[in-house]
Motif scaffolding. Structure first.
Motif, PDB file in Angstrom:
ATOM      1  N   ALA A  23      43.396 -64.636  37.423  1.00  0.00           N
ATOM      2  CA  ALA A  23      43.028 -65.003  38.792  1.00  0.00           C
ATOM      3  C   ALA A  23      41.523 -64.960  39.000  1.00  0.00           C
ATOM      4  CB  ALA A  23      43.722 -64.069  39.785  1.00  0.00           C
ATOM      5  N   CYS A  24      40.870 -63.891  38.553  1.00  0.00           N
ATOM      6  CA  CYS A  24      39.429 -63.779  38.816  1.00  0.00           C
ATOM      7  C   CYS A  24      38.630 -64.742  37.952  1.00  0.00           C
ATOM      8  CB  CYS A  24      38.955 -62.337  38.617  1.00  0.00           C
ATOM      9  SG  CYS A  24      38.827 -61.785  36.909  1.00  0.00           S
ATOM     10  N   ILE A  27      39.203 -68.246  40.078  1.00  0.00           N
ATOM     11  CA  ILE A  27      38.577 -68.239  41.402  1.00  0.00           C
ATOM     12  C   ILE A  27      37.126 -67.770  41.323  1.00  0.00           C
ATOM     13  CG2 ILE A  27      38.741 -67.333  43.737  1.00  0.00           C
ATOM     14  CD1 ILE A  27      40.918 -69.327  42.915  1.00  0.00           C
ATOM     15  N   THR A 139      49.284 -64.697  41.157  1.00  0.00           N
ATOM     16  CA  THR A 139      48.645 -65.437  40.070  1.00  0.00           C
ATOM     17  C   THR A 139      49.259 -66.823  39.914  1.00  0.00           C
ATOM     18  OG1 THR A 139      48.168 -63.391  38.874  1.00  0.00           O
ATOM     19  CG2 THR A 139      48.095 -65.429  37.611  1.00  0.00           C
ATOM     20  N   ILE A 142      47.997 -69.065  42.710  1.00  0.00           N
ATOM     21  CA  ILE A 142      46.602 -69.461  42.499  1.00  0.00           C
ATOM     22  C   ILE A 142      46.496 -70.532  41.426  1.00  0.00           C
ATOM     23  CG2 ILE A 142      44.379 -68.635  41.615  1.00  0.00           C
ATOM     24  CD1 ILE A 142      45.038 -65.945  43.005  1.00  0.00           C
ATOM     25  N   VAL A 143      47.160 -70.328  40.296  1.00  0.00           N
ATOM     26  CA  VAL A 143      47.106 -71.300  39.202  1.00  0.00           C
ATOM     27  C   VAL A 143      47.695 -72.638  39.637  1.00  0.00           C
ATOM     28  CG1 VAL A 143      47.980 -71.840  36.898  1.00  0.00           C
ATOM     29  CG2 VAL A 143      47.130 -69.544  37.399  1.00  0.00           C
ATOM     30  N   LEU A 180      42.304 -68.484  48.708  1.00  0.00           N
ATOM     31  CA  LEU A 180      42.492 -68.146  47.296  1.00  0.00           C
ATOM     32  C   LEU A 180      41.609 -66.966  46.893  1.00  0.00           C
ATOM     33  CD1 LEU A 180      42.669 -71.712  45.699  1.00  0.00           C
ATOM     34  CD2 LEU A 180      44.557 -70.163  46.204  1.00  0.00           C
ATOM     35  N   THR A 184      42.952 -63.346  45.477  1.00  0.00           N
ATOM     36  CA  THR A 184      42.413 -62.773  44.246  1.00  0.00           C
ATOM     37  C   THR A 184      41.877 -61.376  44.486  1.00  0.00           C
ATOM     38  OG1 THR A 184      41.805 -65.002  43.515  1.00  0.00           O
ATOM     39  CG2 THR A 184      40.807 -63.164  42.347  1.00  0.00           C
ATOM     40  N   MET A 187      44.628 -58.895  44.437  1.00  0.00           N
ATOM     41  CA  MET A 187      45.057 -58.586  43.075  1.00  0.00           C
ATOM     42  C   MET A 187      44.135 -57.583  42.404  1.00  0.00           C
ATOM     43  SD  MET A 187      46.375 -62.122  41.417  1.00  0.00           S
ATOM     44  CE  MET A 187      46.645 -61.205  39.925  1.00  0.00           C
TER      45      MET A 187
END
Length: 281
Positions: A23-24, A27, A139, A142-143, A180, A184, A187
């Motif tokens: 995720a990081c 983003i 995750t 986000i993806v 988003l 992130t 998370m």
């Protein structure tokens, strides 16, 4: 060292680290390219308001943080786009208000707030299975969103004015990017804590930007670096018995310092070679 892989808490920590790194890395690339580091910092500290609200309502603090940070991100983005407010002023207001709301709700919650420090400073070795499931869902979201809207988000990130000329919904895409970022941040809270989120969100992407200009390559390299930093930080913290979140961030910071030093050295050699070539002419 390898014996700990048989322990569930250590396997959970590794899974959480990989999910957070994916995720990081994705983003964080947008954050670094669009220079939204301060915005991300404000959103991450506002998440403490959601943590406090979660304790007060008796729900999972991460769920409270998710709802609160998304609302804060949408509020900041809407005010900046429509009310034409200065972004740095909005960031300061959201940063302070989020922390204040969190403190107030924690104070109003009867009894003792368990694991409060782990949300502030992170403790990836104590991530429960339920939080891993939540991280996996975030995750995947986000993806999926970035995969579907990759070109649109890239256009808005590099040149919002050109994106507007191309009739792209710049305002909605900008708000989506803030959402988003908020997800992130949620998370990463379990990995490094609210205080240190901004480092893990930006440093892998900042390093990858030194070596590539393509967004998708930058994302891929940032994900790989995030996984390396997280796993190395977990292992090092376990061996020397120090806080995991701080160790992960220090590993990331040292890697960034080394990458900057190598880049300066490479630029210095390049300028010396150019100077020598001009002398020979």
């Amino acid at each position: 060292m390898f014996d700990v892989l048989g322990l569930e808490f250590f396997r959970n920590a590794l899974i959480a680290g990989v999910l957070a790194s994916i995720a990081c890395g994705i983003i964080g690339t947008y954050v670094v390219v669009r220079r939204m580091v301060s915005v991300s910092g404000g959103i991450s500290h506002a998440a403490f308001g959601g943590i406090g609200l979660g304790y007060f309502l008796g729900i999972d603090p991460l769920l409270g943080a998710a709802g609160f940070t998304v609302a804060a991100a949408l509020g900041v983005g809407t005010l900046q786009l429509r009310a034409r407010q200065q972004m740095d002023t909005l960031i300061g207001a959201v940063w302070a208000a989020g922390m204040a709301i969190g403190i107030l709700f924690v104070y109003l919650t009867p009894g003792f707030a368990p694991d409060l420090f782990s949300y502030l400073f992170g403790n990836i070795l104590l991530v429960p299975r339920g939080d891993i499931l939540l991280m996996g869902i975030l995750t995947a979201v986000i993806v999926a969103v970035v995969a579907v809207l990759y070109r649109e988000l890239q256009a808005v990130t590099f040149d919002p004015d050109y994106a507007a000329v191309m009739n792209l919904p710049v305002e909605r895409l900008s708000l989506l990017l803030l959402v988003l970022i908020a997800l992130t941040v949620v998370m990463l809270i379990r990995v490094v804590g609210i205080i240190l989120v901004i480092a893990l969100l930006t440093l892998p992407a900042a390093i990858s930007r030194l070596y590539t200009a393509r967004v998708w390559t930058m994302m891929l390299l940032a994900v790989v670096l995030g996984i390396i930093f997280t796993v190395a930080g977990i292992a090092l913290s376990y061996v020397i018995d120090v806080p995991s979140g701080a160790t992960i961030v220090l590993v990331s910071t040292l890697a960034y310092a080394g990458a900057l030093g190598a880049e300066r050295l490479r630029e210095g050699r390049g300028s010396e070679s150019a100077a020598a070539a001009s002398v020979r002419r």
